[in-house]
Structures are given as structure tokens and as C-alpha cells.
Design a protein around this motif. Structure first.
Motif, PDB file in Angstrom:
ATOM      1  N   GLY A   1     -39.243  39.881  47.050  1.00 32.10           N
ATOM      2  CA  GLY A   1     -38.881  40.786  45.971  1.00 32.10           C
ATOM      3  C   GLY A   1     -40.030  41.689  45.565  1.00 32.10           C
ATOM      4  N   THR A   2     -39.696  42.730  44.788  1.00 31.85           N
ATOM      5  CA  THR A   2     -40.730  43.677  44.358  1.00 31.85           C
ATOM      6  C   THR A   2     -41.747  43.027  43.435  1.00 31.85           C
ATOM      7  OG1 THR A   2     -39.179  44.409  42.634  1.00 31.85           O
ATOM      8  CG2 THR A   2     -39.314  45.759  44.634  1.00 31.85           C
ATOM      9  N   GLY A   3     -41.279  42.122  42.577  1.00 35.21           N
ATOM     10  CA  GLY A   3     -42.216  41.412  41.695  1.00 35.21           C
ATOM     11  C   GLY A   3     -43.107  40.465  42.469  1.00 35.21           C
ATOM     12  N   GLY A   4     -42.518  39.769  43.438  1.00 33.79           N
ATOM     13  CA  GLY A   4     -43.308  38.859  44.263  1.00 33.79           C
ATOM     14  C   GLY A   4     -44.354  39.601  45.075  1.00 33.79           C
ATOM     15  N   ALA A   5     -43.985  40.767  45.602  1.00 29.68           N
ATOM     16  CA  ALA A   5     -44.934  41.567  46.391  1.00 29.68           C
ATOM     17  C   ALA A   5     -46.108  42.028  45.533  1.00 29.68           C
ATOM     18  CB  ALA A   5     -44.212  42.765  46.995  1.00 29.68           C
ATOM     19  N   LEU A   6     -45.808  42.447  44.301  1.00 26.35           N
ATOM     20  CA  LEU A   6     -46.880  42.907  43.415  1.00 26.35           C
ATOM     21  C   LEU A   6     -47.765  41.743  42.988  1.00 26.35           C
ATOM     22  CD1 LEU A   6     -48.225  45.200  41.924  1.00 26.35           C
ATOM     23  CD2 LEU A   6     -46.548  44.934  40.077  1.00 26.35           C
ATOM     24  N   ARG A   7     -47.172  40.620  42.707  1.00 25.64           N
ATOM     25  CA  ARG A   7     -47.972  39.437  42.352  1.00 25.64           C
ATOM     26  C   ARG A   7     -48.850  39.014  43.526  1.00 25.64           C
ATOM     27  NH1 ARG A   7     -48.128  35.770  38.349  1.00 25.64           N
ATOM     28  NH2 ARG A   7     -49.129  33.812  38.884  1.00 25.64           N
ATOM     29  N   ASN A   8     -48.324  39.102  44.729  1.00 29.33           N
ATOM     30  CA  ASN A   8     -49.066  38.756  45.933  1.00 29.33           C
ATOM     31  C   ASN A   8     -50.277  39.671  46.125  1.00 29.33           C
ATOM     32  OD1 ASN A   8     -49.208  37.047  48.249  1.00 29.33           O
ATOM     33  ND2 ASN A   8     -48.451  38.711  49.526  1.00 29.33           N
ATOM     34  N   ALA A   9     -50.141  40.929  45.646  1.00 29.58           N
ATOM     35  CA  ALA A   9     -51.217  41.922  45.802  1.00 29.58           C
ATOM     36  C   ALA A   9     -52.250  41.839  44.682  1.00 29.58           C
ATOM     37  CB  ALA A   9     -50.623  43.326  45.845  1.00 29.58           C
ATOM     38  N   LYS A  10     -51.971  41.030  43.666  1.00 27.24           N
ATOM     39  CA  LYS A  10     -52.834  40.972  42.475  1.00 27.24           C
ATOM     40  C   LYS A  10     -54.286  40.655  42.819  1.00 27.24           C
ATOM     41  CE  LYS A  10     -52.029  37.526  39.637  1.00 27.24           C
ATOM     42  NZ  LYS A  10     -53.267  36.730  39.417  1.00 27.24           N
ATOM     43  N   GLN A  11     -54.484  39.851  43.844  1.00 24.95           N
ATOM     44  CA  GLN A  11     -55.845  39.446  44.222  1.00 24.95           C
ATOM     45  C   GLN A  11     -56.715  40.636  44.657  1.00 24.95           C
ATOM     46  OE1 GLN A  11     -55.816  37.237  48.062  1.00 24.95           O
ATOM     47  NE2 GLN A  11     -53.659  37.802  48.183  1.00 24.95           N
TER      48      GLN A  11
ATOM     49  N   ASP B   1     -51.199  48.231  32.856  1.00 23.10           N
ATOM     50  CA  ASP B   1     -52.439  47.528  32.579  1.00 23.10           C
ATOM     51  C   ASP B   1     -52.495  46.310  33.504  1.00 23.10           C
ATOM     52  OD1 ASP B   1     -54.035  45.363  31.168  1.00 23.10           O
ATOM     53  OD2 ASP B   1     -54.373  47.025  29.778  1.00 23.10           O
ATOM     54  N   HIS B   2     -53.666  45.973  34.000  1.00 14.82           N
ATOM     55  CA  HIS B   2     -53.770  44.863  34.953  1.00 14.82           C
ATOM     56  C   HIS B   2     -53.280  43.542  34.360  1.00 14.82           C
ATOM     57  CE1 HIS B   2     -57.542  44.253  32.698  1.00 14.82           C
ATOM     58  NE2 HIS B   2     -57.493  43.008  33.111  1.00 14.82           N
ATOM     59  N   ARG B   3     -53.270  43.443  33.009  1.00 17.57           N
ATOM     60  CA  ARG B   3     -52.819  42.200  32.381  1.00 17.57           C
ATOM     61  C   ARG B   3     -51.309  41.997  32.517  1.00 17.57           C
ATOM     62  NH1 ARG B   3     -56.107  43.416  26.923  1.00 17.57           N
ATOM     63  NH2 ARG B   3     -55.404  45.475  27.584  1.00 17.57           N
ATOM     64  N   ILE B   4     -50.579  43.069  32.773  1.00 16.38           N
ATOM     65  CA  ILE B   4     -49.136  42.955  32.999  1.00 16.38           C
ATOM     66  C   ILE B   4     -48.858  42.107  34.241  1.00 16.38           C
ATOM     67  CG2 ILE B   4     -47.044  44.255  33.621  1.00 16.38           C
ATOM     68  CD1 ILE B   4     -47.734  44.556  30.715  1.00 16.38           C
ATOM     69  N   LEU B   5     -49.761  42.173  35.214  1.00 13.11           N
ATOM     70  CA  LEU B   5     -49.566  41.428  36.457  1.00 13.11           C
ATOM     71  C   LEU B   5     -49.477  39.923  36.205  1.00 13.11           C
ATOM     72  CD1 LEU B   5     -52.165  43.361  38.660  1.00 13.11           C
ATOM     73  CD2 LEU B   5     -49.699  43.751  38.536  1.00 13.11           C
ATOM     74  N   GLN B   6     -50.144  39.461  35.144  1.00 14.47           N
ATOM     75  CA  GLN B   6     -50.119  38.035  34.827  1.00 14.47           C
ATOM     76  C   GLN B   6     -48.738  37.579  34.344  1.00 14.47           C
ATOM     77  OE1 GLN B   6     -52.777  36.360  35.536  1.00 14.47           O
ATOM     78  NE2 GLN B   6     -54.233  38.030  35.785  1.00 14.47           N
ATOM     79  N   LYS B   7     -47.907  38.534  33.940  1.00 10.26           N
ATOM     80  CA  LYS B   7     -46.605  38.195  33.371  1.00 10.26           C
ATOM     81  C   LYS B   7     -45.499  38.120  34.425  1.00 10.26           C
ATOM     82  CE  LYS B   7     -47.746  39.990  28.811  1.00 10.26           C
ATOM     83  NZ  LYS B   7     -47.264  40.692  27.600  1.00 10.26           N
TER      84      LYS B   7
END
Length: 238
Positions: A91-101, A184-190
Motif C-alpha cells: 500500500g501507499t502508506g506501507g511504501a512511505l513507512r518503508n522509506a522513512k529510514q 512534516d517528518h513527524r507525520i511519518l510516525q503516525k
């Protein structure tokens, strides 16, 4: 005017989808490599990203990922390219979370890899800073939102409601989300850890109470997700 720089913004392109609607015209390539007048679509996106002042782009790849890496490598003009690969659709959320690093900047400019928006991303960035948004998205008013789903905006530019795709006349919103986000990068934590997860269906609606803003544009929105819209893109970029 502020200009996004390498120090405060990273671009992220979501391009791991299976492209099922394009299989008949693009059977053995990921959508982002669909040729538009002889040029892979991804190059139009990279040129636009480079003009923002951003110097790093993360490509979230999945289906036929090796083709993208073989064509682009790790550099495009002034852009450094980083790959965040998924082995299964998340999913799009999973892909973005995966890229967070790979995101070490204050902001992430996130966009779908199968659409192009007529918009100055620098103006969008300045507006985002001015209104004090933690999360915003580019929106466009269109007469028929049934293919995309819709959203409602307040007079202050805050998004008040998302509505899924509907094929009747009870559409409450007249704006669509064109698939470009500044956060904001903190959104990625959500983003939930459960996979798969969709930004559009599961993440953004839950953040409305925190304030999600819509940046209105009048320019064209080019979507290459269907054979018809791919043909229209050929004409537009010609």
C-alpha cells in the motif's frame, strides 16, 4: 520567497503499484517507465522535482523494480536517487513507512508515480510553511469526481471530509486529491505498522482532526493510470 533545499526536503515517489489497468498496453513494464513520446514518464517527474531545489529523491519501487534501477541508476542530473523496495504490495502508506529510514530532512514531498501536476512546487512549499501545516495535499476542482473520490474544503483551506469513489449524485465534495503531499517528518510516525496500509483510505482521514490542508490549483492534472489517460498524456507532453 523560501526555496526548498537539500537540508529541509526529500522527495518521495510512490511507484510500486502493479499497474493492472495498463496491462493491455504496458504488459512488461512498471507504469513509471511508460514511454511518453519516447521518454519514460519518470523523467518528467524527476525534472520537475529537480526544479524545486531538492537534491534527493526516494523511489518506492515494487513490481518490476529492477527495470527502474537499471534505467535510472543512482543519479539524475543534480538529483541523488535512493531506492526503497518492497517485495510484496504494502500500500501507499506501507511504501512511505518503508522509506522513512531514508528521510532525514524536516519535510517530505510525496507524490504518486503515475500522475503529473501543473504546479510550482516551490509556491506550494511556501504556502505550506505560511499556513503552518504539518500535512497538506494539492487539490483540484473538477466537475466529475467519481473516478477519484472527492474531498471537502473549509473556507480556510482545511480539508473537512474525504469521500470514496461513488457512482451517484450524492457527491459532497467537488475537489480531488491529485496525489502530491507535503508533510512534516513527524507525520511519518503516525503511519500504522500493519500492512498493507493506504495513505488515502486509512491514514489521512484519521489525521483530519489535527488539521490537513488543501492547496488549490487550476493547472492540469495528468494521470497515466488507464490506456485512455496514457494516450492523453502523449498529447499533453507533445
Amino acid at each position: 520567497m523560501l526555496t526548498p533545499s537539500e537540508r529541509d526536503i526529500t522527495a518521495v515517489v510512490l511507484c510500486g503499484g502493479l499497474g493492472t489497468r495498463l496491462r493491455e498496453v504496458l504488459p512488461n513494464k512498471p507504469k513509471i517507465l511508460a514511454e511518453i513520446n519516447g521518454v519514460p514518464f519518470v523523467y518528467y517527474l524527476l525534472r520537475k522535482i529537480e526544479k524545486t531545489g531538492c537534491r534527493k529523491v526516494i523511489l518506492c519501487t515494487g513490481h518490476l523494480a529492477e527495470q527502474v534501477e537499471n534505467i535510472l541508476g543512482n543519479k539524475y542530473r543534480e538529483l541523488t536517487i535512493v531506492y526503497s523496495k518492497e517485495s510484496n504490495p504494502i500500500g501507499t502508506g506501507g511504501a512511505l513507512r518503508n522509506a522513512k529510514q531514508y528521510i532525514t530532512t524536516n519535510y517530505a514531498l510525496v507524490m504518486n508515480g503515475d500522475s503529473f501536476v501543473e504546479c510550482d512546487f516551490r509556491d506550494y512549499y511556501n504556502w505550506h510553511i505560511k499556513v503552518g501545516a504539518k500535512l497538506s495535499m494539492i487539490v483540484k476542482e473538477i466537475s466529475d469526481t467519481s473516478r477519484y473520490g472527492s474531498l471537502s474544503l473549509s473556507a480556510e483551506g482545511q480539508i473537512t471530509k474525504f469521500q470514496e469513489k461513488v457512482c451517484n449524485y450524492k457527491r459532497e465534495g467537488k475537489f480531488i486529491n491529485v496525489g502530491v503531499y507535503l508533510m512534516d517528518h513527524r507525520i511519518l510516525q503516525k503511519i500504522p505498522k500493519k500492512l498493507p496500509v493506504s495513505l488515502e483510505k486509512e491514514v489521512f482521514p484519521k489525521l483530519l482532526s489535527d488539521g490537513v490542508f488543501g492547496y488549490r490549483i487550476d493547472g492540469r492534472f495528468i494521470d497515466i493510470g488507464t490506456p485512455q489517460s496514457l494516450a492523453e498524456a502523449q498529447e499533453y507532453f507533445r
